[in-house]
Design an enzyme around this catalytic site. Structure first.
Site, PDB file in Angstrom:
ATOM      1  N   HIS A 116      38.027  30.810  28.805  1.00 10.21           N
ATOM      2  CA  HIS A 116      38.593  30.484  29.963  1.00 10.21           C
ATOM      3  C   HIS A 116      40.464  30.684  29.934  1.00 10.21           C
ATOM      4  O   HIS A 116      41.025  31.148  30.479  1.00 10.21           O
ATOM      5  CB  HIS A 116      38.704  29.078  30.542  1.00 10.21           C
ATOM      6  CG  HIS A 116      39.500  28.573  31.340  1.00 10.21           C
ATOM      7  ND1 HIS A 116      39.765  28.928  32.925  1.00 10.21           N
ATOM      8  CD2 HIS A 116      40.407  27.578  31.231  1.00 10.21           C
ATOM      9  CE1 HIS A 116      40.983  28.372  33.339  1.00 10.21           C
ATOM     10  NE2 HIS A 116      41.372  27.475  32.473  1.00 10.21           N
TER      11      HIS A 116
ATOM     12  N   CYS B  63      34.830  29.784  34.941  1.00  7.92           N
ATOM     13  CA  CYS B  63      34.836  28.871  36.267  1.00  7.92           C
ATOM     14  C   CYS B  63      34.071  29.146  37.535  1.00  7.92           C
ATOM     15  O   CYS B  63      33.846  28.469  38.222  1.00  7.92           O
ATOM     16  CB  CYS B  63      36.406  29.015  36.551  1.00  7.92           C
ATOM     17  SG  CYS B  63      37.556  28.349  35.337  1.00  7.92           S
TER      18      CYS B  63
ATOM     19  N   ASP C  77      49.765  41.796  11.175  1.00 13.10           N
ATOM     20  CA  ASP C  77      51.295  41.222  10.821  1.00 13.10           C
ATOM     21  C   ASP C  77      51.124  41.594   9.376  1.00 13.10           C
ATOM     22  O   ASP C  77      50.203  42.044   8.678  1.00 13.10           O
ATOM     23  CB  ASP C  77      51.350  39.878  10.857  1.00 13.10           C
ATOM     24  CG  ASP C  77      50.555  39.042  10.503  1.00 13.10           C
ATOM     25  OD1 ASP C  77      49.784  39.453   9.563  1.00 13.10           O
ATOM     26  OD2 ASP C  77      50.784  37.674  10.634  1.00 13.10           O
TER      27      ASP C  77
ATOM     28  N   CYS D 230      40.940  29.856  39.233  1.00 12.98           N
ATOM     29  CA  CYS D 230      40.757  31.096  38.100  1.00 12.98           C
ATOM     30  C   CYS D 230      39.346  31.791  38.618  1.00 12.98           C
ATOM     31  O   CYS D 230      38.243  31.033  38.900  1.00 12.98           O
ATOM     32  CB  CYS D 230      40.599  30.163  36.878  1.00 12.98           C
ATOM     33  SG  CYS D 230      40.153  31.202  35.302  1.00 12.98           S
TER      34      CYS D 230
ATOM     35  N   ASP E 213      52.719  37.291  20.456  1.00 10.94           N
ATOM     36  CA  ASP E 213      51.524  36.725  20.159  1.00 10.94           C
ATOM     37  C   ASP E 213      51.532  35.311  19.986  1.00 10.94           C
ATOM     38  O   ASP E 213      52.700  34.578  19.742  1.00 10.94           O
ATOM     39  CB  ASP E 213      51.067  37.294  18.818  1.00 10.94           C
ATOM     40  CG  ASP E 213      52.022  36.897  17.582  1.00 10.94           C
ATOM     41  OD1 ASP E 213      51.756  35.969  16.795  1.00 10.94           O
ATOM     42  OD2 ASP E 213      52.988  37.804  17.354  1.00 10.94           O
TER      43      ASP E 213
ATOM     44  N   CYS F 212      37.627  33.455  36.277  1.00 12.84           N
ATOM     45  CA  CYS F 212      36.909  33.797  35.218  1.00 12.84           C
ATOM     46  C   CYS F 212      35.405  33.611  35.357  1.00 12.84           C
ATOM     47  O   CYS F 212      34.947  32.752  36.270  1.00 12.84           O
ATOM     48  CB  CYS F 212      37.664  33.324  33.748  1.00 12.84           C
ATOM     49  SG  CYS F 212      37.031  31.494  33.397  1.00 12.84           S
TER      50      CYS F 212
HETATM   51 ZN   LIG Z   1      38.576  29.963  34.227  1.00 16.52          ZN
END
Ligand SMILES: [Zn+2]
Length: 393
Positions: A372, A346, A92, A341, A291, A343
């Site tokens: 996460h 998780c 930015d 989730c 963002d 990820c």
């Molecule tokens: Zn997760």
């Protein structure tokens, strides 16, 4: 240089599916641009950041200018090399700091006005200047928050610094006005932002893509005027800056004022907005990238974003898709942060473990939560891209 292509436009909304091509790879839009203020996604290495499905990051020109300075970044081979991030980057312009370190700080307000700030006391008086900086016709005097040293930043300086940092996409230097600014102040400020936009375009020597930021506060005629003006200049894309008035309910409407003035074929970035409950709305208005600090900021305060409130013994502690691991109830909860989730946090860790780390003041808690949350946001938006593709969004 960037290339941008709209692949599909929704028939149900103004949402669009796009592909942004940079020399550091492709970005599928719409997408979140996680905020790496100091050239890092706080708590994560760049390798970890990549695993969160993050496609592109935004770093902060003002902060990196103060520390470590653009010269060392340039010597390191530019921001990508410096931070070992081989994917696209944005910087930015520092214009947001004109607001956040100025009236935003003096009045304790953000881009959306809080209830308590709606009194007379919180009005910017004619000719008033913020305490920590001074805005002139040519630029902005800042006082460094690191050592108190005064510095003067002009539109030309901002571009020069951003060229040395070397991100794929850079922004013009502007004044981001506060929700407290009245019509007169906003109009005057907009004139300056527009003059600065031309200086930025003229100053840029690199082949980085330069996005022009649209301001105009909460005023329809000013926002429209700004969008028209920026669209008339040879920018590679647009940043939609500034504030969204007194509450978020007007955000969609305000975005529409701007979007209808912008050419279809250039990308549109919404600056500093992107909480989970905003994302659907802003994508439906045709925003390509945005963002937001929410995923990383909340993580460091112990909060994990999860799918809709669940039915379980801990439901009282789950509010609108968020849990705070600081609540003692989670110390005994052997579920993952979010059952839905995929990820790796998780897949491998329980709420009990992360809550334990959080209570013990272990930094790894913040890393696991940040990982996460970013994955959760990126995955959420990936699913929206899927829905646009299928004509369901
Ligand atoms: Zn997760």
């Amino acid at each position: 240089m960037i290339e941008f292509k709209v692949i599909k436009k929704s028939k149900r909304s103004n949402a669009r599916l796009g592909l942004l091509k940079t020399s550091y790879g492709l970005v599928e839009t719409p997408c979140l641009v996680p905020v790496a203020t100091q050239a890092v996604l706080k708590t994560l290495s760049s390798e970890e950041a990549k695993e969160t499905k993050s496609q592109i990051l935004i770093c902060n020109t003002y902060h990196l200018h103060l520390r470590p300075g653009e010269e060392i970044v340039k010597k390191a081979g530019g921001l990508h090399k410096f931070m070992n991030w081989e994917k696209p980057l944005m910087t930015d312009s520092g214009g947001f700091q004109v607001f956040s370190l100025g009236f935003g700080r003096d009045f304790g307000t953000g881009k959306i006005l809080k209830e308590k700030s709606k009194s007379k006391f919180y009005e910017i008086k004619k000719g008033q200047q913020p305490k920590l900086l001074k805005i002139t016709e040519d630029g902005v005097y800042f006082r460094s928050y690191l050592d108190g040293k005064e510095m003067f930043l002009t539109p030309k300086d901002s571009i020069k610094i951003q060229e040395k940092l070397g991100a794929d996409i850079i922004f013009n230097f502007d004044e981001c006005t506060s929700p407290l600014s009245n019509y007169e102040y906003t109009k005057k400020s907009l004139g300056k932002t527009h003059r600065w936009a031309k200086i930025c375009l003229k100053s840029k020597k690199s082949n980085q893509a330069l996005f022009g930021i649209i301001q105009g506060g909460k005023f329809k005629d000013l926002k429209t005027e700004s969008a028209k003006f920026m669209a008339s200049l040879p920018f590679d894309g647009f940043g939609i800056g500034g504030e969204f008035g007194d509450d978020k309910s007007k955000m969609s409407q305000m975005l529409r004022w701007v979007m209808q003035e912008l050419p279809d074929e250039k990308p549109r970035h919404l600056l500093g907005i992107g909480h989970i409950d905003d994302i659907t709305k802003i994508i439906k208005e045709g925003v390509d990238t945005f963002d937001c600090i929410a995923p990383t900021h909340y993580a460091r305060r112990g909060t994990a974003f999860i799918h809709a409130p669940e039915r379980s013994s801990v439901r009282d502690f789950v509010s609108s898709g968020k849990i705070n691991l600081g609540q003692r109830v989670f110390l005994k909860d052997l579920n993952p942060l979010d059952k839905n989730c995929s990820c790796r946090v998780c897949q491998n860790y329980t709420r009990a473990y992360i809550s334990h780390l959080f209570h013990a003041g272990e930094l790894t808690a913040l890393k696991l939560l940040t990982f996460h949350n970013l994955y959760f946001f990126n995955d959420f938006i990936e699913k929206i891209r899927g829905k646009i593709k299928q004509g369901k969004f």
